[in-house]
Design a protein around this motif. Structure first.
Motif, PDB file in Angstrom:
ATOM      1  N   ASP A  87       4.125  -9.126  12.337  1.00  0.00           N
ATOM      2  CA  ASP A  87       3.695 -10.265  11.774  1.00  0.00           C
ATOM      3  C   ASP A  87       4.409 -10.702  10.394  1.00  0.00           C
ATOM      4  N   ARG A  89       4.055 -13.641   8.709  1.00  0.00           N
ATOM      5  CA  ARG A  89       3.532 -14.961   8.246  1.00  0.00           C
ATOM      6  C   ARG A  89       3.062 -14.422   6.712  1.00  0.00           C
ATOM      7  N   SER A  92      -0.331 -14.201   5.681  1.00  0.00           N
ATOM      8  CA  SER A  92      -1.109 -13.511   6.683  1.00  0.00           C
ATOM      9  C   SER A  92      -1.905 -12.248   6.206  1.00  0.00           C
TER      10      SER A  92
END
Ligand SMILES: Cc1cn([C@H]2C[C@H](O)[C@@H](COP(=O)(O)OP(=O)(O)O[C@H]3O[C@H](C)C(=O)[C@H](O)[C@H]3O)O2)c(=O)[nH]c1=O
Length: 207
Positions: A87, A89, A92
């Motif tokens: 991940d 992002r 996030s």
């Protein structure tokens, strides 16, 4: 087609319904209506295929930067891979954390990796073929990578002392901390926890 989600929001495991008879097996391996029902308004515009001859080939960790980030729908037609999605992002809660799942010619699993994730895999057998559809075209200018063995990611590639086979590019990818000013240490701490709790999918999906 059944599908399930992971402890990290975004990735989706698709499991085709297989029809067996004395000749063998048939399955619908992609339907746009089912894909969109699970993923949303995403169009897959390109399909790639790679064959990795040596076992323990590691391709990754790769992603395309914005505005050309790619979602990827990954499957294996021969052999097996340990597939990893990290991940990246920025906002996030699971930034820097990863999921790990085995895709193989036996389980016919497909992994959807949304834009904003880095993707990589280790081949678990020789002559492994990976086929994947992507949601944006290849853009060399936006091609990015992270070191497969970045200590902050805590990815257990389960090499057990064997050396991976890498491209020259993948031998020299930067660490996460060189690319993102985000609190990588927090992600690293979470990954340490995840390593013990393993970031596998929680699906109870059987074959
Ligand atoms: C990705 C791509 C590559 N290429 C050309 C560029 C090179 O001349 C050659 C091999 O490229 P690369 O070494 O980046 O291939 P992989 O190491 O398999 O990279 C891929 O594997 C990881 C796991 C991924 O998720 C990405 O899709 C992709 O980065 O194919 C193209 O012409 N089109 C493409 O879409």
């Amino acid at each position: 087609m059944e599908f399930d989600r992971f402890d990290i929001d975004g990735p989706v495991l698709f499991v085709p319904n297989r029809h067996r008879d004395p000749r063998g097996t048939f399955a619908e391996t992609f339907r746009e209506d089912e894909f969109r029902a699970a993923i949303g308004d995403v169009t897959l515009v390109q399909e790639n295929q790679s064959i990795s001859k040596p076992v323990n080939t590691i391709r990754g960790l790769h992603y395309q930067s914005e505005p050309r980030a790619q979602g990827k729908l990954v499957r294996v037609t021969t052999g097996a891979i340990m597939d990893i999605a990290v991940d990246l992002r920025p906002h996030s809660q699971t930034f820097g954390q990863h999921i790990k799942i085995e895709l193989s010619e036996e389980n016919w699993y497909q992994l959807w990796i949304p834009p904003g994730f880095a993707h990589g895999f280790r081949t678990m057998r020789p002559d492994t073929t990976v086929i994947y559809k992507v949601s944006d075209y290849y853009s060399p200018e936006h091609d990015r990578g992270i070191a497969w063995n970045d200590p902050d990611l805590h990815i257990d590639w389960e090499l057990y002392g064997q050396q991976p086979v890498l491209s020259e590019k993948d031998k020299d990818q930067p660490a996460l901390v060189e690319l993102f000013s985000i609190d990588v240490a927090r992600a690293a701490e979470a990954n340490r926890a995840m390593v013990h709790g393993i970031g596998r999918y929680r699906a109870s999906t059987g074959d």
